[in-house]
Design an enzyme around this catalytic site. Structure first.
Site, PDB file in Angstrom:
ATOM      1  N   ALA A   1       0.751  -1.151   0.099  1.00 41.72           N
ATOM      2  CA  ALA A   1       0.063  -0.118  -0.014  1.00 41.72           C
ATOM      3  C   ALA A   1       0.905   1.125   0.133  1.00 41.72           C
ATOM      4  O   ALA A   1       2.087   1.257   0.540  1.00 41.72           O
ATOM      5  CB  ALA A   1      -0.928   0.049   1.197  1.00 41.72           C
TER       6      ALA A   1
ATOM      7  N   GLU B   1      -0.452  -9.418  -0.424  1.00 42.11           N
ATOM      8  CA  GLU B   1      -1.912 -10.051  -0.140  1.00 42.11           C
ATOM      9  C   GLU B   1      -2.770  -9.933  -1.762  1.00 42.11           C
ATOM     10  O   GLU B   1      -3.634 -10.711  -1.641  1.00 42.11           O
ATOM     11  CB  GLU B   1      -2.437  -8.901   0.654  1.00 42.11           C
TER      12      GLU B   1
ATOM     13  N   GLU C   1       4.648  -5.262   7.285  1.00 41.53           N
ATOM     14  CA  GLU C   1       3.696  -4.397   8.138  1.00 41.53           C
ATOM     15  C   GLU C   1       4.223  -3.887   9.380  1.00 41.53           C
ATOM     16  O   GLU C   1       4.231  -2.877  10.018  1.00 41.53           O
ATOM     17  CB  GLU C   1       2.357  -4.744   8.171  1.00 41.53           C
TER      18      GLU C   1
HETATM   19  N1  DAK Z   1       4.426   3.239  -0.900  1.00 39.01           N
HETATM   20  C1  DAK Z   1       4.981   4.317  -1.497  1.00 39.01           C
HETATM   21  N2  DAK Z   1       5.915   4.441  -2.032  1.00 39.01           N
HETATM   22  C2  DAK Z   1       6.784   3.395  -2.369  1.00 39.01           C
HETATM   23  C3  DAK Z   1       6.459   2.053  -1.709  1.00 39.01           C
HETATM   24  C4  DAK Z   1       5.341   2.055  -1.094  1.00 39.01           C
HETATM   25  N3  DAK Z   1       4.611   0.874  -0.245  1.00 39.01           N
HETATM   26  N4  DAK Z   1       7.573   1.300  -1.869  1.00 39.01           N
HETATM   27  C5  DAK Z   1       8.425   1.959  -2.878  1.00 39.01           C
HETATM   28  N5  DAK Z   1       7.758   3.435  -2.893  1.00 39.01           N
HETATM   29  C6  DAK Z   1       8.610   4.183  -3.692  1.00 39.01           C
HETATM   30  C7  DAK Z   1       9.626   4.894  -2.888  1.00 39.01           C
HETATM   31  O1  DAK Z   1       9.521   5.673  -1.984  1.00 39.01           O
HETATM   32  C8  DAK Z   1      10.809   5.401  -4.191  1.00 39.01           C
HETATM   33  O2  DAK Z   1      10.293   6.586  -4.271  1.00 39.01           O
HETATM   34  P1  DAK Z   1      11.000   7.824  -4.659  1.00 39.01           P
HETATM   35  O3  DAK Z   1      12.007   7.923  -3.676  1.00 39.01           O
HETATM   36  O4  DAK Z   1      12.159   7.301  -5.877  1.00 39.01           O
HETATM   37  O5  DAK Z   1      10.358   8.898  -4.855  1.00 39.01           O
HETATM   38  C9  DAK Z   1      10.204   4.441  -5.135  1.00 39.01           C
HETATM   39  O6  DAK Z   1       9.124   3.678  -4.910  1.00 39.01           O
HETATM   40  C10 DAK Z   1      11.466   3.257  -5.497  1.00 39.01           C
HETATM   41  O7  DAK Z   1      11.698   2.583  -4.049  1.00 39.01           O
HETATM   42  P2  DAK Z   1      13.507   2.558  -3.173  1.00 39.01           P
HETATM   43  O8  DAK Z   1      14.050   3.688  -3.736  1.00 39.01           O
HETATM   44  O9  DAK Z   1      12.897   2.137  -2.039  1.00 39.01           O
HETATM   45  O10 DAK Z   1      13.665   1.139  -4.256  1.00 39.01           O
HETATM   46  P3  DAK Z   1      14.719   0.040  -3.531  1.00 39.01           P
HETATM   47  O11 DAK Z   1      15.118  -0.847  -4.627  1.00 39.01           O
HETATM   48  O12 DAK Z   1      15.956   0.677  -2.759  1.00 39.01           O
HETATM   49  O13 DAK Z   1      13.843  -0.800  -2.571  1.00 39.01           O
HETATM   50  C11 DAK Z   1      11.753  -2.047  -1.666  1.00 39.01           C
HETATM   51  C12 DAK Z   1      12.869  -1.520  -3.005  1.00 39.01           C
HETATM   52  C13 DAK Z   1      10.470  -2.549  -2.249  1.00 39.01           C
HETATM   53  C14 DAK Z   1      12.514  -3.076  -0.902  1.00 39.01           C
HETATM   54  C15 DAK Z   1      11.618  -0.631  -0.822  1.00 39.01           C
HETATM   55  O14 DAK Z   1      10.929   0.259  -1.619  1.00 39.01           O
HETATM   56  C16 DAK Z   1      10.543  -0.751   0.262  1.00 39.01           C
HETATM   57  O15 DAK Z   1      11.019  -1.513   1.252  1.00 39.01           O
HETATM   58  N6  DAK Z   1       9.234  -0.464   0.133  1.00 39.01           N
HETATM   59  C17 DAK Z   1       8.166  -0.463   1.175  1.00 39.01           C
HETATM   60  C18 DAK Z   1       7.646  -1.840   1.193  1.00 39.01           C
HETATM   61  C19 DAK Z   1       6.691  -1.890   2.074  1.00 39.01           C
HETATM   62  O16 DAK Z   1       6.882  -1.871   3.540  1.00 39.01           O
HETATM   63  N7  DAK Z   1       5.361  -2.245   1.869  1.00 39.01           N
HETATM   64  C20 DAK Z   1       4.255  -2.428   2.740  1.00 39.01           C
HETATM   65  C21 DAK Z   1       3.594  -1.289   2.846  1.00 39.01           C
HETATM   66  S1  DAK Z   1       2.322  -1.475   4.135  1.00 39.01           S
HETATM   67  C22 DAK Z   1      -5.055  -1.305   5.561  1.00 39.01           C
HETATM   68  C23 DAK Z   1      -4.791  -2.627   4.742  1.00 39.01           C
HETATM   69  C24 DAK Z   1      -3.675  -2.864   4.260  1.00 39.01           C
HETATM   70  C25 DAK Z   1      -2.511  -2.242   4.371  1.00 39.01           C
HETATM   71  C26 DAK Z   1      -2.716  -0.837   5.066  1.00 39.01           C
HETATM   72  C27 DAK Z   1      -3.835  -0.518   5.509  1.00 39.01           C
HETATM   73  N8  DAK Z   1      -6.127  -1.153   6.278  1.00 39.01           N
HETATM   74  C28 DAK Z   1      -7.252  -2.161   6.487  1.00 39.01           C
HETATM   75  C29 DAK Z   1      -6.421   0.164   6.798  1.00 39.01           C
HETATM   76  C30 DAK Z   1      -1.352  -2.297   3.753  1.00 39.01           C
HETATM   77  C31 DAK Z   1      -0.145  -1.938   4.045  1.00 39.01           C
HETATM   78  C32 DAK Z   1       1.203  -2.260   3.275  1.00 39.01           C
HETATM   79  O17 DAK Z   1       1.050  -2.635   2.238  1.00 39.01           O
END
Ligand code: DAK
Length: 261
Positions: free
Chosen positions: A67, A115, A135
């Site tokens: 997300a 998911e 998460e």
């Molecule tokens: N959201 C927004 N931007 C993201 C992103 C994300 N999840 N993942 C990556 N990006 C963006 C980065 O900020 C970066 O943007 P700029 O800085 O270039 O503007 C660009 O994509 C490239 O990412 P990186 O520079 O970080 O690339 P790397 O190769 O170094 O790393 C990575 C890739 C995938 C390992 C890293 O980007 C990363 O760790 N990303 C986050 C992964 C993550 O934590 N995902 C889980 C998100 S939490 C809910 C239900 C569900 C959810 C929430 C609420 N409710 C019922 C209320 C779901 C939650 C989630 O999915």
């Protein structure tokens, strides 16, 4: 089918290819994308020209990196609830589409991305794919069905390890634990997904659709109720021309010519 900003959608010979298209944010799921996906699922559910759906991510790096964290961070509790409800509704629409849905996982499938892949019927992974539920590293827990679907796919022990640590696993490990159906070279991923779609499309359509319903409903029932439900949908197949054709073709030692009715 092409009125979308964050989705690329093609329907080629019955295969709807949906590409989540926010490559600069690694296809992270924001509210607008989820709304578009919600609308698209409603359209596809009623589109008889679509026989199989494939979902993939644009670019070379990510299926969906979760997300959109930037969008989620400032949400109030009520906004978070609405945001989450939209996501959950989309994922359940995907899971319950009448057509089989294949996730072609071309890179990172993290959080909501993992998911999303799990809401699909089958997952084919590129050897570059990485899976995880990070998460807990953000102070939340999987909220798009991850705590439920992951444990159903890989068992509670492995699901808890992935969810409690937030660690990522590679495609081979995902295959080993049963999270993905197969691992393919990155270059061949989409052709493998299409070829799987075509194999499914060569079978009796109603039988495939009803099989999906029987598996999806049955997983939430006790065994006896599931088997009873199976008998009901099994019986329905005998109302189709394809059942007569399939069995006649077998007895006549020829290939069945299914018409989807
Ligand atoms: N959201 C927004 N931007 C993201 C992103 C994300 N999840 N993942 C990556 N990006 C963006 C980065 O900020 C970066 O943007 P700029 O800085 O270039 O503007 C660009 O994509 C490239 O990412 P990186 O520079 O970080 O690339 P790397 O190769 O170094 O790393 C990575 C890739 C995938 C390992 C890293 O980007 C990363 O760790 N990303 C986050 C992964 C993550 O934590 N995902 C889980 C998100 S939490 C809910 C239900 C569900 C959810 C929430 C609420 N409710 C019922 C209320 C779901 C939650 C989630 O999915």
């Amino acid at each position: 089918m092409n009125q979308y900003t964050h989705l690329l959608v093609e329907n080629n010979d019955g295969i709807a290819m949906i590409t989540l298209n926010r490559p600069k944010a690694l296809n992270a799921l924001n509210y607008d994308l989820l709304q578009e996906l919600n609308q698209l699922c409603e359209d596809i559910a009623h589109d008889e020209t679509v026989k199989v759906v494939i979902i993939t991510g644009s670019g070379d790096k990510a299926f969906v990196a979760g997300a959109d964290i930037g969008e989620m961070r400032p949400l109030s509790a009520m906004e978070g609830r609405n945001w989450g409800r939209l996501g959950q509704s989309v994922f359940s629409k995907i899971e319950n589409l009448p057509q089989p849905v294949i996730a072609a996982v071309n890179g990172f499938a993290l959080g909501g991305g993992c998911e999303l892949a799990m809401a699909c019927d089958m997952r084919i992974a590129s050897e570059k794919a990485r899976f995880g539920q990070p998460e807990v590293t953000l102070g939340i827990l999987p909220g798009f069905g991850g705590t439920q679907r992951l444990s159903r796919l890989v068992g509670t022990g492995r699901a808890k390890e992935l969810i409690f640590t937030g660690d990522m696993i590679d495609a081979q490990e995902a295959y080993r634990i049963g999270l993905v159906n197969k691992v393919i070279t990155h270059e061949e991923l989409l052709s493998a997904a299409k070829s799987l779609a075509q194999r499914i499309m060569s079978r009796a359509e109603t039988a495939v659709t009803l099989s999906k319903v029987a598996v999806n409903k049955g997983i939430n029932m006790d065994l006896e109720s599931g088997i009873a439900y199976e008998a009901e949908v099994f019986g329905l197949c005998f109302s189709t021309q394809d059942q007569k054709e399939g069995m006649t073709a077998f007895l006549e030692k020829r290939k069945a010519n299914f018409i989807g009715k």
